[in-house]
Design a protein around this motif. Structure first.
Motif, short mmCIF file in Angstrom:
data_model
loop_
_atom_site.label_atom_id
_atom_site.label_comp_id
_atom_site.label_asym_id
_atom_site.label_seq_id
_atom_site.Cartn_x
_atom_site.Cartn_y
_atom_site.Cartn_z
N UNK A 286 0.93 -1.18 0.09
CA UNK A 286 -0.07 0.12 -0.18
C UNK A 286 0.86 1.29 -0.12
N UNK A 287 0.24 2.37 -0.22
CA UNK A 287 0.99 3.66 -0.51
C UNK A 287 1.50 4.01 0.89
N UNK A 288 2.78 4.27 0.89
CA UNK A 288 3.26 5.02 2.27
C UNK A 288 2.78 6.34 2.68
N UNK A 289 2.12 7.01 1.62
CA UNK A 289 1.76 8.45 1.72
C UNK A 289 0.19 8.30 1.95
N UNK A 290 -0.48 7.24 1.95
CA UNK A 290 -1.67 7.05 2.10
C UNK A 290 -2.28 7.86 3.59
N UNK A 291 -3.33 8.94 3.26
CA UNK A 291 -3.79 9.52 4.50
C UNK A 291 -3.05 10.77 4.80
N UNK A 292 -1.88 11.26 4.28
CA UNK A 292 -1.44 12.39 4.62
C UNK A 292 -0.83 12.90 3.19
N UNK A 293 -1.01 12.60 2.06
CA UNK A 293 -0.77 13.13 0.69
C UNK A 293 -1.86 13.58 -0.06
N UNK A 294 -1.81 14.94 -0.54
CA UNK A 294 -2.88 15.42 -1.26
C UNK A 294 -3.20 14.32 -2.74
N UNK B 223 -1.49 -5.11 -5.15
CA UNK B 223 -1.09 -3.54 -4.54
C UNK B 223 -2.12 -2.72 -4.66
N UNK B 224 -2.09 -1.59 -3.69
CA UNK B 224 -3.22 -0.74 -3.20
C UNK B 224 -2.59 0.66 -3.35
N UNK B 225 -3.25 1.42 -3.36
CA UNK B 225 -2.98 3.15 -3.55
C UNK B 225 -3.69 3.83 -4.87
N UNK B 226 -3.46 5.14 -4.52
CA UNK B 226 -4.17 6.05 -5.58
C UNK B 226 -3.21 7.17 -6.08
N UNK B 227 -1.99 7.13 -5.63
CA UNK B 227 -1.22 8.17 -6.09
C UNK B 227 -0.36 7.67 -7.68
N UNK B 228 0.15 8.36 -8.36
CA UNK B 228 0.70 8.18 -9.72
C UNK B 228 1.69 6.82 -9.62
N UNK B 229 2.42 6.60 -8.72
CA UNK B 229 3.14 5.39 -8.45
C UNK B 229 2.54 4.27 -8.43
N UNK B 230 1.54 4.35 -7.41
CA UNK B 230 0.51 3.24 -7.07
C UNK B 230 -0.38 2.79 -8.32
N UNK B 231 -0.52 3.76 -8.95
CA UNK B 231 -1.46 3.46 -10.28
C UNK B 231 -0.55 2.69 -11.37
N UNK B 232 0.84 2.96 -11.28
CA UNK B 232 1.46 2.25 -12.19
C UNK B 232 1.92 0.80 -11.79
#
Length: 819
Positions: free
Chosen positions: A389-397, A432-441
């Motif tokens: 999962x994204x390490x920035x999830x919850x604190x990133x715009x 894999x989970x997450x919504x930022x650009x690298x996570x989508x990749x």
């Protein structure tokens, strides 16, 4: 040797390319007609029959050659997908695949001539039979001795080529058990063999011919699977004498096998399948003594323990769930000092590894990890490896919402299935989970990708992607099969995909069992329909409600320098970025090559408690993220961690060089990756261009996703100037953001990788336009401009194009080898 080739082709190379490389043989061609065979010269030693295009006519062709040239051996050439009628074998002395190599062609021809004439006398004991070792095995009249490389049927010695003998040994060792062609390919030819499964058919036919009319039916074809060796009612190989079995310990849940563990910790697909069917047997006493059998060694993987170069030391892998508390980090550091090599390795799956753990220490290490809250189950082998999962999830715009609670719930639901799931999975699953650009990749190269998104009504949910994998063969990007899955339907949807995989995956052929192969075989539409059908059933199961999401604070954008707001020491960048809460930043700490010394890990734990939220978050790039760091403390953090070789900011060498553990730690690795990666870390070309992404894998398995990097290197034995040397296949210009996988530039000797990187980066610097990335330049110009530039470098051991050219355009590319 004078060969007569009966074919309608225009040249010998069209039929059997390798024959043109054997200067010791002379070939005469004649049309497909018995008259042509009769009119040919008298000094013919072997008749070659071209059966590539018309295998069903092979019987008539062989019979005509028998009538026209009695006493002359006949060898049939088959295409890779040919299916030979059984009656054709009565008139043949040998079979050849059209893509066979020179050594095999030469051996087949000599075996054919030997079988046609008198055989040389062999020394024998008083009973007239060759002496066999104590470990010889018998099935009916058939006896094989792998140690002395002998086989016989009754009183007759069998004359076999090496591959045929190894194939016969494999069948005898598994007498009574059907073996698929892929299993036999992997066990006899090796797991890296990429040829057609028809190779097995050709060798089986040769075996049957050598066994003779009375015994040929011992090798029976199992329709839709492969072959099985039988002898009337007997279905198991019996020892000739009464030697102690090589695996003497009784293993719970399955019949003990005489097969020892393969050297180097490599798993044969047959052993993997057998271990799973046996319920993943494991003898802990054997583990402590370092005497694991093949089935037990695979079982151990599902507990997170993998063999290394020998079975006396092990790799232990633990799941972090994308969050490593400071206390657990200190436990890892202590274990690394006491039981390992003093380092902790960060993987690209957000997991941690200890290497070189002695066999007697493994149980204790597992207990200490569990006590620290780190789980090792299902982190190796054919398991659901973990949910990243994204390490920035919850604190990133950049993240629509915090996916961490959902990742935790999904992990718990999969681990609850336990060993039953591990014994039933056809192959591993990555999620894999997450919504930022690298996570989508990353979702595009995961078996199951879950991209965080908001629905039209603002509800949080996920896009569902399936079938991505860069793997050893057939690199594949995932397909999006559902545009929006609400959070409350996440668990039923993922478990529905799992149900389809379990029901339709290729369990018996693990080399072709990844989810991407199932999606390709069924088609995306059919696979999606099966998932929808399965979800109607999985939704009826009792699932926990999704955890409430914390309120999302208002996003505070960073102010530019001079704008009045606080600015971190060194400025904003990809390593130091603002959080949604004012005054706090997220810091990525670059860990060179993903290797953390125990002291460095302790320093990170202390820094996370002093200047963060007390949690280390491993990334998919083998780095560590610290959150909730006050803006004013960034400079202190940089200086503190810099004393331990860790980097914050852009004032460091190559920023993104990733490497797997390589040899000798990994039993699958072909090359040692870390020495090369350390050299690349300091390479001037990469220091000038810190944004270049470089990935080094020790084998083609793509643990570092080398096909998705600007420059990717896959370790292998490569052919350069007619020699096989340790080296790398070079991939150029990968960019997942634009759905591009790296093109194969060529292959290079391991010692010459740094020189090639300098040259390639130099070409890119010369031809790029503006701020164009290397991937964009390669996409615009192609690889030819790079190949042309490398042509004049005589000191570079490399070759352009695929190792096995896929098209005529690769054949004329240059080859320069250091002398």
């Amino acid at each position: 040797m004078h060969l007569l080739l009966v074919s309608a082709a225009e040249s010998v190379e069209d039929v059997l390319p390798a024959l043109g490389l054997l200067s010791s043989h002379r070939t005469t061609m004649t049309p497909v007609a018995s008259a042509g065979v009769l009119a040919a010269p008298d000094d013919v030693d072997v008749v070659l029959l071209d059966g590539r295009d018309r295998p069903r006519a092979a019987s008539e062709l062989a019979a005509a050659a028998t009538r026209a040239r009695p006493g002359v051996p006949r060898v049939l050439v088959l295409g890779p997908e040919a299916d030979l009628p059984p009656d054709a074998e009565d008139h043949l002395d040998g079979l050849l695949l059209a893509d066979a190599g020179p050594a095999e062609v030469d051996l087949r021809l000599r075996l054919a001539t030997a079988s046609a004439g008198p055989r040389p006398a062999r020394p024998a004991p008083e009973n007239g039979l060759p002496a066999l070792g104590e470990g010889a095995l018998a099935v009916g009249d058939l006896v094989v001795d792998a140690a002395s490389f002998q086989a016989r049927v009754g009183a007759r010695t069998l004359v076999l080529a090496r591959r045929e003998f190894e194939l016969l040994v494999e069948l005898v060792e598994h007498a009574g058990r059907p073996l698929s062609r892929r299993q036999l390919l992997a066990s006899v030819w090796g797991r890296d063999y990429e040829g057609s499964a028809r190779t097995v058919d050709v060798h089986v036919r040769q075996l049957r011919r050598v066994l003779g009319t009375r015994h040929r039916d011992m090798i029976r074809t199992v329709r839709g699977i492969g072959y099985v060796l039988v002898s009337g009612p007997a279905t198991a190989a019996a020892p000739v004498a009464t030697p102690p079995p090589l695996l003497a310990r009784p293993l719970a849940g399955h019949r003990a096998s005489h097969r020892p563990a393969r050297s180097g910790g490599r798993d044969a697909p047959g052993d993997v399948v057998a271990s799973k069917r046996a319920g993943l047997p494991l003898d802990r006493a054997a583990l402590r003594a370092g005497h694991l059998g093949a089935l037990e060694r695979y079982s151990l993987k599902t507990l997170g323990v993998c063999s290394q170069g020998s079975d006396t030391h092990f790799l232990v892998r633990a799941r972090t769930r994308a969050a490593l508390p400071a206390g657990a980090a200190r436990t890892l550091a202590a274990l690394a000092r006491r039981h390992s090599d003093g380092r902790v390795h960060l993987t690209t799956r957000q997991q941690v590894e200890l290497h070189d753990v002695p066999a007697p220490d493994v149980d204790g290490v597992l207990e200490r990890l569990r006590a620290a809250g780190l789980d090792t189950s299902s982190t190796c082998g054919h398991t659901v490896r973990g949910v990243t999962s994204c390490p920035d999830a919850g604190v990133s715009a950049d993240e629509p919402f915090d996916c961490t609670p959902d990742a935790t719930a999904l992990t718990d639901s999969l681990l609850a299935l336990g060993a039953d799931l591990n014994a039933a999975l056809p192959q591993r699953l990555t999620i894999g989970m997450g919504g930022c650009g690298p996570c989508r990749d990353h979702a595009k190269v995961s078996d199951i990708g879950l991209v965080s998104t908001l629905g039209d009504d603002g509800r949080p949910g996920y896009e569902l992607w399936v079938g991505g994998s860069l793997g050893r063969s057939t690199p594949t990007l995932a397909d999006r099969i559902v545009e929006f899955v609400p959070r409350e339907r996440l668990l039923p949807a993922v478990h529905a995909v799992l149900e389809v995989f379990l029901a339709h995956g290729a369990f018996d052929t693990p080399n072709r069992a990844r989810l991407k192969y199932l999606v390709a075989r069924l088609g995306v539409a059919r696979f999606t329909a099966l998932v929808e059908e399965a979800e109607r059933a999985t939704r009826r199961r009792p699932w926990p409600d999704p955890a409430p999401l914390p309120a999302r604070p208002e996003v505070v954008a960073p102010r530019p320098v001079g704008g009045g707001g606080p600015v971190p020491d060194g400025g904003w960048g990809t390593d130091v970025r603002p959080q949604t809460a004012a005054g706090l930043v997220t810091v990525t700490v670059t860990v060179p090559l993903g290797e953390l010394a125990a002291d460095a890990l302790d320093a990170l734990a202390t820094a996370s408690e002093a200047d963060g939220d007390g949690v280390l978050r491993p990334t998919r790039e083998q780095n560590v993220v610290l959150r909730d760091v006050p803006v004013a403390r960034v400079g202190v953090l940089r200086r503190t961690l810099g004393g331990h070789g860790l980097v914050v900011g852009t004032d460091h060498p190559a920023q993104d060089v990733r490497a797997c553990v390589g040899a000798p730690v990994c039993a699958l690795a072909i090359t040692s990756t870390h020495d090369l990666a350390r050299t690349l870390w300091e390479l001037p070309a990469l220091r000038r261009n810190t944004g270049l992404r470089v990935s080094v894998s020790g084998c083609p398995a793509s643990c570092t996703r080398h096909q998705a990097a600007d420059l990717g290197f896959a370790g292998n034995l490569v052919s350069l100037g007619g020699r096989r040397v340790p080296g790398y296949r070079v991939h150029l210009g990968g960019d997942l953001r634009r759905d591009r996988l790296g093109r194969v530039l060529g292959r290079v000797a391991a010692d010459h990788v740094p020189a090639l990187v300098e040259a390639v980066v130099g070409v890119w610097e010369e031809h790029r336009v503006g701020r164009e990335s290397l991937a964009d330049t390669v996409d615009r110009l192609g690889t030819r401009v790079v190949v042309d530039a490398l042509r004049g470098l005589p000191a570079l051991a490399w070759a352009a194009g695929q190792e096995d050219p896929e098209g005529p355009g690769d054949r004329d590319l240059p080859l320069a080898v250091a002398r």
